[in-house]
Design an enzyme around this catalytic site. Structure first.
Site, PDB file in Angstrom:
ATOM      1  N   ARG A   1      62.447  94.373  49.797  1.00 21.09           N
ATOM      2  CA  ARG A   1      63.453  93.547  50.458  1.00 21.09           C
ATOM      3  C   ARG A   1      64.865  94.098  50.259  1.00 21.09           C
ATOM      4  O   ARG A   1      65.799  93.672  50.929  1.00 21.09           O
ATOM      5  CB  ARG A   1      63.341  92.096  49.983  1.00 21.09           C
TER       6      ARG A   1
ATOM      7  N   GLY B   1      62.678  95.156  34.271  1.00 19.60           N
ATOM      8  CA  GLY B   1      63.741  96.123  34.527  1.00 19.60           C
ATOM      9  C   GLY B   1      64.717  95.679  35.590  1.00 19.60           C
ATOM     10  O   GLY B   1      65.733  96.343  35.821  1.00 19.60           O
ATOM     11  N   ASP B   2      64.446  94.573  36.244  1.00 17.71           N
ATOM     12  CA  ASP B   2      65.343  94.124  37.313  1.00 17.71           C
ATOM     13  C   ASP B   2      66.027  92.800  36.985  1.00 17.71           C
ATOM     14  O   ASP B   2      66.440  92.079  37.888  1.00 17.71           O
ATOM     15  CB  ASP B   2      64.589  94.022  38.639  1.00 17.71           C
TER      16      ASP B   2
ATOM     17  N   GLU C   1      52.246  77.551  35.507  1.00 23.73           N
ATOM     18  CA  GLU C   1      52.927  78.015  36.717  1.00 23.73           C
ATOM     19  C   GLU C   1      53.189  76.839  37.654  1.00 23.73           C
ATOM     20  O   GLU C   1      52.512  75.811  37.585  1.00 23.73           O
ATOM     21  CB  GLU C   1      52.086  79.098  37.416  1.00 23.73           C
TER      22      GLU C   1
ATOM     23  N   ASN D   1      60.062  80.109  31.722  1.00 22.96           N
ATOM     24  CA  ASN D   1      59.749  81.433  31.179  1.00 22.96           C
ATOM     25  C   ASN D   1      60.657  82.469  31.839  1.00 22.96           C
ATOM     26  O   ASN D   1      60.630  82.628  33.065  1.00 22.96           O
ATOM     27  CB  ASN D   1      58.276  81.745  31.469  1.00 22.96           C
TER      28      ASN D   1
END
Lengths: 458, 458, 458
Positions: free
Chosen positions: C16, C103-104, C155, C170
């Site tokens: 995206r 990492g993002d 979730e 989380n």
């Protein structure tokens, strides 16, 4: 009418600014806060100004450039003490009305000063406090109204619950009858927690001796806004910038975006002029009507005529006449005049020179210490060699001359009217009107040079 | 389907803009408001456009550059009067559907025009008003709905309390059956306070003669937004800028900060391109994928390929191919093509020239009116001497040539393939392929010069 | 204390983002998100880092420049699967504490990592989830607290109505006992809708085997903020920019406006320095005290001393000593040192050179591959001719030399101390100390040239 004088409290060091500058020299829209306060005083007709300096007083003195009385407050023992330092100034101006202000509250304005003074006179007050109404008055001294005057100012700590609800606060600006203040100052004591002399105590002293104290509520609550650190200083800059842009919009100046636009409070701009984002206009810059000031322009103390187009131009102290077009990427230095309809192109620097009407300096050229006529055409890469290692000399170029590319004009030198120089020439002697001067030798052609060079390389 | 034609009302002087320009030429994102309206019409398939100009009609005509019918409204007697000025245009297009819009409401869009037209046709209306729903409709004409059509529009002043609650307002955009409007226009009277002819009166006239009037509620309330002064014009710019950036974000264009970024509505940018703050992209500029457009870039009508990096580049009308790297501080002027993987460095100007593939023009160089091959290396300070004081001439440089520093290439001149020029040479004759051309004389060394000079100075 | 190691999940393609770059290399304040995460780990004392790369792993590897373990996740089968790819790394570091991060999500910080680890050790947990409290937790996994630990993470889809009200979520950052995680990883199954292996499943597995799971609530909810598209990435940039400017304000750095100011997270700036709008400071740039950084400056990996003034300077990797003044419009390229109190003017480029103390390079000059002494004066238009078409050579200029305007210094060449060059000379041989070198021929004056030329033109 009584003479109007002012004392500006300007001794703070502004430790939280973490600057080598005294706090009052910290800038809002590139103008020191102290200068904002002085401008407001002068516009309001204050005739004599005394600045009480302390930390960095030499810098304050330099910044003011003469014309103001400066007294020193070596110890910082409160606002009352600061005013005592101006004692001689007060005595010399007997009979005057005295305005006291803080040098670090830049938004005090001419109108507030003038209207407070009108009330001061009309009510025959010994002291008139300029007040402001705040949403959140916590921490400020509250104004106790009584009849059409006031009965005192109560500090946060001493205020009753009821008094704490008062939202009208002391802005730190006062009008005094100078002659009434002088003896009152003597009576201010420092028998308080900090051991300081508070100017606000003078109000109680004056009231107790039967004088009148009044208050003028400033319609603009910003009058009391100051800056203590870099964050609040940025906030003042933001407020000031918004207001300045608002004013220019009302005057018919166009902005496609005000992002990065910083315009000093003393800058003037004519109607129909359009300003790009990221333009900085400082000091006493004046811009005419229907100009275009492109992004990246930084103009300081620069005068721009009408119908001028500037693209990424940096200018200090230049004068640019009507219909001129400059840039992108050009630099005008002090004592430069670009006359009407001249065109300066990219990577051009002009210093201490006059460029005549309709002259074109299109690219990569430096003109310094020169008098250039009208209709002159500069090739690319021309240099006026104005410095010989010991002295600077002038270059004079006549009307309609044509200066070839990469010409060096070694000053002092005079290029006549309609004279030409050959590209790449270094000109050390005057050129008569209409003559061509060329310094060049024969060109040697070495056939096959590149082929041999390439072979060798391998 | 009926032919679609439009009349755009564009006669206002925009006094409050304080500009010499007529109001419809005031710009949003560097595009005149009138051009926004015309673009929307054309995208919606309107075939013929007539602009009713008044104040500054010559400027309007110049701005449009032909292709549109322009009629003059010398007196400003209302919207009905304006449309009468277009009477011949209407008669010539009998049988058409007529769109009427205001030239100073730039946010009307293709979709609104198209959907309003669809409703207009489907309902068989004589007039279909484009409407908007406003939070605060005060001052606007309210739309009176009846059945699936409308029974009229009532102006603020004439509205009952109940009608004033209506939030659906007349946006000033209408579809008419041209043939029905022509006779209705004749019946509009000016027997009102201002003595003007109001186009809205045509609705009552059409209804009273048994025709249908309908309304299309635009989903985008901005369709009716106009600008009357510099402040509201800045507001339109802000809204437009936000929307344009939003669109590019969705297309995969990256921004580290949108401060000072102004992108025209017709600019196209490929995915993966990253744009610094303070970048201006105007006109018909197109940028490819995975480029970097650094701060300070101003590109107008410029075509940029893929994988291009630009740093503080100003460009008008240039074409920059894939993989090129330019700047910082470079200027490209019209009719310039920079071919793939060429590199232009700092303080470089290119005008009316082709720079070949992988050619390097690294510093302080002007290339004008030149055809430069591929793999050429320009030293620093090279000048193409394209103007001899009367005419411009071209310079041709072959592939892999090496132009020494501060070379003057006096056009017309041809540098052969792999030819070399010596630093500081002025080249006036063609150089064969592979040859070296050097114009230089002996260097004189004057020993002790500086010591004598310094002694003398003392 | 156990050794601290980290695995960073960095395999996403960021479709995206519509970029050719893998998502973790998308930048916040010109620093790849992955580098933000690595910096936080390193500041928190993590000794070994393993990056799980996938899409564009070569680019990830290039960006990291060695020093980190990189493992490949060729298929993207969930966070549990990603961690399995790092299996060898885990096994080699038996006995360690393992930090897992995304990492993002660039805003994870040293303090959060450290405090979570302290809790992890103190409670003797097998896993400690870093959590955040969100206003709107929709879509995130909710943390189920039990006693002083947690009983699991549920979730969104599986959460009961009651659980959906939980606002603690989380963040995707975890501390594990490496030795406990290794066997648990083996037990994670992909029997779910997407067929993926979820790392969160390890919590239930650890709990069911009698281990402890805990949660550390990060005071800064941003720790979990990530970017999925260009819009959210711009939002992260905005947040980061604000925070960085806030920090510098607190450190005594002045800003007249923060518009267009982008300062990288690793940039250091001394107190009393003032920064204009539209300034970009990237990478490892360090600026001293009491400098002025004018609008248009872009500094990358540049070291600036105290009392330096820069105007529209672009610099990559240069070192600028105390009291230097540069610009406007100058370009410093790598391996350049500008020594104390030197002055560089407009349209000046310096590359791979040392400029000595108090040397002046005022205008339109390129100095490349040069060693320049102190007190040297460069005229305008000087060029160091460092490239002969095959090789680069150095220029050496002695102290107090005077280089005439438009001089070409053809390297290799040495200009002696206090030596002079005449304007327009091309110097190819060394100049002794104190000597003058001049390359010039006689100037020819052609009287009446212009008049004849003009006559001819007619």
């Amino acid at each position: 009418m009584h003479e109007k004088i002012a004392v500006i409290l300007a001794a703070g060091n502004g430790k939280r600014m973490m600057s080598k500058k005294p706090k009052v020299l910290c800038e809002v829209l590139y103008k020191p806060m102290l200068s904002w306060v002085i401008s407001a005083c002068e516009k309001a007709g204050v005739e004599k100004i005394c600045v009480v300096a302390g930390y960095g007083h030499e810098q304050v003195e330099d910044s003011l450039g003469g014309g103001y009385r400066i007294v020193l407050q070596t110890e910082r023992l409160g606002t009352g003490h600061a005013l005592k330092m101006a004692g001689n100034f007060l005595k010399e101006n007997a009979g005057s009305d005295l305005l006291v202000l803080c040098g670090d509250a830049p938004f005090i304005d001419e109108k507030t000063i003038g209207e407070a003074h009108a009330l001061h006179q009309q009510q025959g007050n010994s002291v008139t406090v300029v007040t402001a109404e705040l949403e959140n008055p916590f921490g400020y001294g509250r104004v106790l109204r009584e009849g059409d005057g006031i009965s005192g100012i109560v500090e946060q700590k001493e205020a009753t619950k009821e008094q704490q609800k008062i939202r009208e606060i002391n802005s730190g600006v006062y009008w005094f009858k100078t002659d009434d203040l002088i003896p009152a100052l003597e009576q201010i004591k420092n028998d308080n927690a900090k051991g300081e002399y508070y100017l606000t105590d003078s109000i109680a002293i004056l009231l107790s001796s039967g004088k009148r104290a009044g208050a003028y509520l400033a319609p603009n609550a910003d009058a009391c806004l100051g800056a203590n650190d870099r964050k609040t200083l940025l906030e003042l800059n933001r407020k000031a910038a918004e207001r300045v842009i608002e004013k220019h919009l009302e005057n018919g100046v166009g902005f496609v975006s005000a992002d990065g636009v910083v315009i000093g409070p003393d800058v003037k701009i004519g109607a129909g002029t359009e300003i790009d984002p990221n333009v900085i206009l400082k000091g006493k810059t004046t811009i005419g009507e229907n100009c275009f000031i492109g992004q990246g322009c930084v103009l300081e103390d620069t005068t721009v005529g009408n119908d001028v187009k500037l693209y990424a131009v940096q200018s200090e102290g230049a004068v640019i006449r009507d219909g001129v077009r400059i840039g992108p990427f050009a630099h005008l230095r002090p004592n430069t005049e670009i006359r009407a309809e001249a065109k300066l192109g990219n990577f051009v620097e002009i210093k201490n020179s006059v460029i005549g009407e309709k002259t074109a300096v299109a690219h990569l050229t430096y003109v310094g210490d020169s008098d250039v006529g009208c209709g002159v055409n500069f090739g690319c890469g021309v240099v006026t060699v104005n410095y010989d290692g010991s002295e600077k000399h002038r270059t004079v170029i006549g009307d309609h001359a044509f200066i070839g590319c990469n010409t060096n004009l070694v000053a002092p030198v005079k290029v006549g009217d309609t004279a030409y120089t050959g590209a790449g020439s270094t000109i050390t002697k005057d050129i008569p009107d209409g003559a061509l001067a060329v310094e060049r030798t024969d060109t040697k052609i070495v056939e096959g040079y590149a082929y041999r060079k390439l072979k060798k390389k391998k």
